[in-house]
Enzyme design. Structure first.
Site, PDB file in Angstrom:
ATOM      1  N   ASP A  32       0.810  -1.224   0.000  1.00  9.83           N
ATOM      2  CA  ASP A  32       0.000   0.000   0.000  1.00  9.83           C
ATOM      3  C   ASP A  32       0.842   1.273   0.000  1.00  9.83           C
ATOM      4  O   ASP A  32       0.428   2.303   0.531  1.00  9.83           O
ATOM      5  CB  ASP A  32      -0.969   0.026   1.208  1.00  9.83           C
ATOM      6  N   LYS A  37      -0.173   4.553  -8.250  1.00 10.25           N
ATOM      7  CA  LYS A  37      -0.119   5.909  -8.802  1.00 10.25           C
ATOM      8  C   LYS A  37       1.160   6.100  -9.611  1.00 10.25           C
ATOM      9  O   LYS A  37       1.144   6.640 -10.716  1.00 10.25           O
ATOM     10  CB  LYS A  37      -0.177   6.954  -7.671  1.00 10.25           C
ATOM     11  N   ASN A  57      -4.920 -10.121  -3.793  1.00  4.30           N
ATOM     12  CA  ASN A  57      -4.693  -9.551  -2.454  1.00  4.30           C
ATOM     13  C   ASN A  57      -4.227  -8.106  -2.568  1.00  4.30           C
ATOM     14  O   ASN A  57      -4.392  -7.307  -1.659  1.00  4.30           O
ATOM     15  CB  ASN A  57      -3.657 -10.377  -1.669  1.00  4.30           C
ATOM     16  N   ALA A  58      -3.628  -7.757  -3.707  1.00  6.96           N
ATOM     17  CA  ALA A  58      -3.096  -6.413  -3.896  1.00  6.96           C
ATOM     18  C   ALA A  58      -4.241  -5.449  -4.190  1.00  6.96           C
ATOM     19  O   ALA A  58      -5.281  -5.857  -4.695  1.00  6.96           O
ATOM     20  CB  ALA A  58      -2.124  -6.408  -5.063  1.00  6.96           C
ATOM     21  N   GLY A  59      -4.034  -4.212  -3.860  1.00  7.31           N
ATOM     22  CA  GLY A  59      -5.034  -3.202  -4.178  1.00  7.31           C
ATOM     23  C   GLY A  59      -4.317  -1.938  -4.563  1.00  7.31           C
ATOM     24  O   GLY A  59      -3.654  -1.324  -3.740  1.00  7.31           O
ATOM     25  N   HIS A  60      -4.386  -1.597  -5.837  1.00  2.00           N
ATOM     26  CA  HIS A  60      -3.703  -0.384  -6.295  1.00  2.00           C
ATOM     27  C   HIS A  60      -4.757   0.640  -6.677  1.00  2.00           C
ATOM     28  O   HIS A  60      -5.585   0.376  -7.536  1.00  2.00           O
ATOM     29  CB  HIS A  60      -2.814  -0.710  -7.498  1.00  2.00           C
ATOM     30  N   GLY A 327     -11.070  -3.372   2.772  1.00  2.53           N
ATOM     31  CA  GLY A 327     -11.732  -2.284   3.500  1.00  2.53           C
ATOM     32  C   GLY A 327     -11.295  -2.189   4.955  1.00  2.53           C
ATOM     33  O   GLY A 327     -11.742  -1.330   5.698  1.00  2.53           O
ATOM     34  N   ARG A 330      -6.222   0.314   8.131  1.00  2.59           N
ATOM     35  CA  ARG A 330      -4.800  -0.083   8.196  1.00  2.59           C
ATOM     36  C   ARG A 330      -4.204   0.372   9.514  1.00  2.59           C
ATOM     37  O   ARG A 330      -4.586   1.423  10.048  1.00  2.59           O
ATOM     38  CB  ARG A 330      -4.028   0.544   7.040  1.00  2.59           C
ATOM     39  N   ASP A 358       1.818  14.710   1.619  1.00  2.00           N
ATOM     40  CA  ASP A 358       0.851  15.734   2.033  1.00  2.00           C
ATOM     41  C   ASP A 358       0.077  15.337   3.295  1.00  2.00           C
ATOM     42  O   ASP A 358      -0.397  16.198   4.033  1.00  2.00           O
ATOM     43  CB  ASP A 358      -0.142  16.002   0.895  1.00  2.00           C
ATOM     44  N   SER A 438       5.245  12.454  -3.894  1.00  2.00           N
ATOM     45  CA  SER A 438       3.832  12.575  -4.219  1.00  2.00           C
ATOM     46  C   SER A 438       3.142  13.392  -3.143  1.00  2.00           C
ATOM     47  O   SER A 438       3.282  13.115  -1.946  1.00  2.00           O
ATOM     48  CB  SER A 438       3.207  11.182  -4.317  1.00  2.00           C
TER      49      SER A 438
HETATM   50  P1  IMP Z   1      -2.240 -12.837   1.898  1.00  2.00           P
HETATM   51  O1  IMP Z   1      -1.359 -12.221   0.872  1.00  2.00           O
HETATM   52  O2  IMP Z   1      -3.708 -12.625   1.614  1.00  2.00           O
HETATM   53  O3  IMP Z   1      -1.905 -14.266   2.170  1.00  2.00           O
HETATM   54  O4  IMP Z   1      -1.976 -12.084   3.282  1.00  2.00           O
HETATM   55  C1  IMP Z   1      -0.746 -12.174   3.982  1.00  2.00           C
HETATM   56  C2  IMP Z   1      -0.402 -10.867   4.673  1.00  2.00           C
HETATM   57  O5  IMP Z   1      -0.037  -9.909   3.679  1.00  2.00           O
HETATM   58  C3  IMP Z   1      -1.550 -10.227   5.444  1.00  2.00           C
HETATM   59  O6  IMP Z   1      -1.009  -9.545   6.564  1.00  2.00           O
HETATM   60  C4  IMP Z   1      -2.131  -9.232   4.473  1.00  2.00           C
HETATM   61  O7  IMP Z   1      -2.811  -8.184   5.109  1.00  2.00           O
HETATM   62  C5  IMP Z   1      -0.871  -8.757   3.790  1.00  2.00           C
HETATM   63  N1  IMP Z   1      -1.063  -8.248   2.442  1.00  2.00           N
HETATM   64  C6  IMP Z   1      -1.186  -8.953   1.310  1.00  2.00           C
HETATM   65  N2  IMP Z   1      -1.287  -8.143   0.251  1.00  2.00           N
HETATM   66  C7  IMP Z   1      -1.211  -6.897   0.714  1.00  2.00           C
HETATM   67  C8  IMP Z   1      -1.228  -5.604   0.099  1.00  2.00           C
HETATM   68  O8  IMP Z   1      -1.286  -5.439  -1.127  1.00  2.00           O
HETATM   69  N3  IMP Z   1      -1.141  -4.544   0.946  1.00  2.00           N
HETATM   70  C9  IMP Z   1      -1.014  -4.684   2.282  1.00  2.00           C
HETATM   71  N4  IMP Z   1      -0.973  -5.854   2.890  1.00  2.00           N
HETATM   72  C10 IMP Z   1      -1.081  -6.953   2.119  1.00  2.00           C
END
Ligand code: IMP
Length: 451
Positions: A32, A37, A57-60, A327, A330, A358, A438
């Site tokens: 994160d 960006k 699992n990623a969120g961009h 959601g 963090r 910022d 940024s």
């Molecule tokens: P998993 O990747 O779903 O197996 O999660 C393993 C750990 O990585 C957990 O603590 C998740 O919250 C964290 N995690 C996985 N992907 C991200 C991400 O893109 N941003 C932040 N934490 C992540």
């Protein structure tokens, strides 16, 4: 007497001067960091954007013209129309999530024609998500109240899918979604192996026939996107094209180099590029290490600089620190330079991109962690695992804060001197030059120095 060596005919190198043609954007914290960006910004100057690790699992999130796009599996480069956006072999793909993401982008008028998916990438099937959730439930503290061991995963089936990849026989790759026989035998085996665990769960044992039919349907829709991306990328390199690698998650979540076991299941750092795309390490550089101006973490695991007070709440609100994927709020803390320095070292970062700067405006003072105390010993080295890191207390240096909003700055000189001092302190501590800063979510809100 040695026989003279025969003159050898010169060989034209297959790929010339590839060093410097592949930029990598890699997170130096726990994910994160704002990579999306930066990738979106740099995509315009590259010929393709490539994901090499992780999954949904990623969120961009990327904001363009005030419109926010949340991407999980599709490279952020998709927002540059027509440009190849490649999902490499190291990614684990949930086809249902991918198709939903494609449909969502299309409905907002985004051209997704550049999307290409590796036939070697592994697939996340519904039973992987069920397994992820079940394991997490089983790892929670027991009725005796003892400490839990749950990782706090995103429950997107990432770990179980990578585990199957390493187990081999029961794993499913994207290419298998196009071959009924192979798929049926692999899914059948996986269901048998997983039944003892999953039969005790809310969804019961997975049904192989339903899983195969559903997966074949996804395969048909994905068929036009599936290709041998390894050759595709090498053909591009040979033609002198510039590739941009988009890291997912963050270096401190790397399965080898992160805060194990509170990590994700892939190689999130630079080493993941070679295994996750087939592009050799020698082709990669420059390497942009992306970091927030503070720290965040989602899920379990040690976080020495974590804040549990009003300052933490303020940073969470101003930085919109709620998971793009889950959601979840963090966890928020001061900048940990021990961790960032370690992550920059692991990756060989050639410059730093400091994001969300910022967010820190308006705080009287800014703390940065420059060392840890572990069992009475001071160290500036990052410990090898979560057990050691959980015993670390941060040693802080306090810098003056800046009260002015900085979102309109376009050059370093536009920043208040206290803000510039903070950035200089980061550069000097990490010993990597500042590449960009940024100061807001929009593309325009970026001070570009080296990248
Ligand atoms: P998993 O990747 O779903 O197996 O999660 C393993 C750990 O990585 C957990 O603590 C998740 O919250 C964290 N995690 C996985 N992907 C991200 C991400 O893109 N941003 C932040 N934490 C992540």
């Amino acid at each position: 007497m040695a026989t003279p060596t025969k003159a050898r005919s010169p060989i034209e190198p297959r790929v010339q001067n590839v060093a410097g043609t592949c930029t990598a954007v890699i997170g130096l914290q726990w994910g994160d960091e704002g990579k999306g960006k930066l990738v979106d910004l740099l995509a315009a100057e590259h010929d393709a954007v490539v994901r090499y690790n992780g999954g949904a699992n990623a969120g961009h999130s990327v904001v363009i013209g005030g419109e926010r796009f949340a991407l999980h599996l599709i490279p952020s480069g998709i927002l540059s129309p027509g440009k190849p956006a490649v999902i490499g072999n190291g990614v684990v793909i949930d086809p249902e999530a991918l198709l939903k993401e494609i449909d969502g982008l299309k409905s907002r008028g985004v051209d997704t024609s550049g999307l290409v998916v590796s036939s070697r990438a592994h697939v996340v099937l519904p039973y992987h998500k069920a397994e992820d959730a079940m394991r997490e439930e089983m790892l929670k503290p027991g009725p005796d109240g003892g400490p839990g061991a749950e990782i706090g995963t995103t429950r997107r089936g990432i770990g179980p899918s990578y585990a199957d990849k390493v187990q081999r026989a029961s794993a499913v790759r994207v290419g298998d979604l196009l071959r009924r026989d192979v798929l049926a035998s692999r899914v059948g085996l996986a269901c048998r192996l997983k039944a003892p665990l999953l039969s005790a769960g809310p969804g019961g044992s997975p049904d192989p026939a339903t899983t195969v039919d559903t997966a074949l349907g996804w395969g048909e829709r994905l068929r036009p996107l599936v290709s041998d991306t390894t050759y595709l990328l090498h053909d591009m390199l040979r033609a002198g094209r510039k590739l941009l690698f988009e890291g997912a998650n963050g270096t401190l979540l790397d399965v080898d180099h992160g805060t194990y076991p509170f990590v994700t299941s892939s190689s999130t750092g630079v080493a993941g590029i070679a295994s996750g795309t087939g592009v050799p390490p020698s082709a990669v550089g420059p390497l942009v290490g992306v970091m927030k101006a503070y720290s965040t973490r989602v899920g379990g695991g040690p976080f020495p600089t974590e804040l549990h007070d009003a300052t933490g709440d303020r940073i969470r609100q101003r930085g919109r620190e709620f998971g793009t994927t889950t959601g979840r709020p963090r966890r928020v803390g001061w900048l940990d330079l021990v961790a960032v320095r370690y992550a920059a070292m692991i990756n060989g970062a050639t410059c730093l991109a400091v994001m969300l700067f910022d967010v820190l405006a308006g705080l009287d003072e800014l703390k940065v962690c420059t060392a840890y105390e572990i069992d009475g010993e001071r160290t500036d080295r990052f410990p090898p695992d979560a057990h050691d890191l959980s015993r670390a207390s941060p040693v802080f240096k306090t810098l003056e804060g800046f009260s002015e909003e900085i979102t309109e700055a376009r050059r370093l000189d536009d920043l208040p001197s206290r803000a510039r001092r903070y950035l200089e302190f980061i550069e000097q501590s990490v010993e990597v030059p500042l590449g960009s800063v940024s100061i807001g979510p929009d593309r325009r809100q970026t001070i570009r120095l080296l990248v």
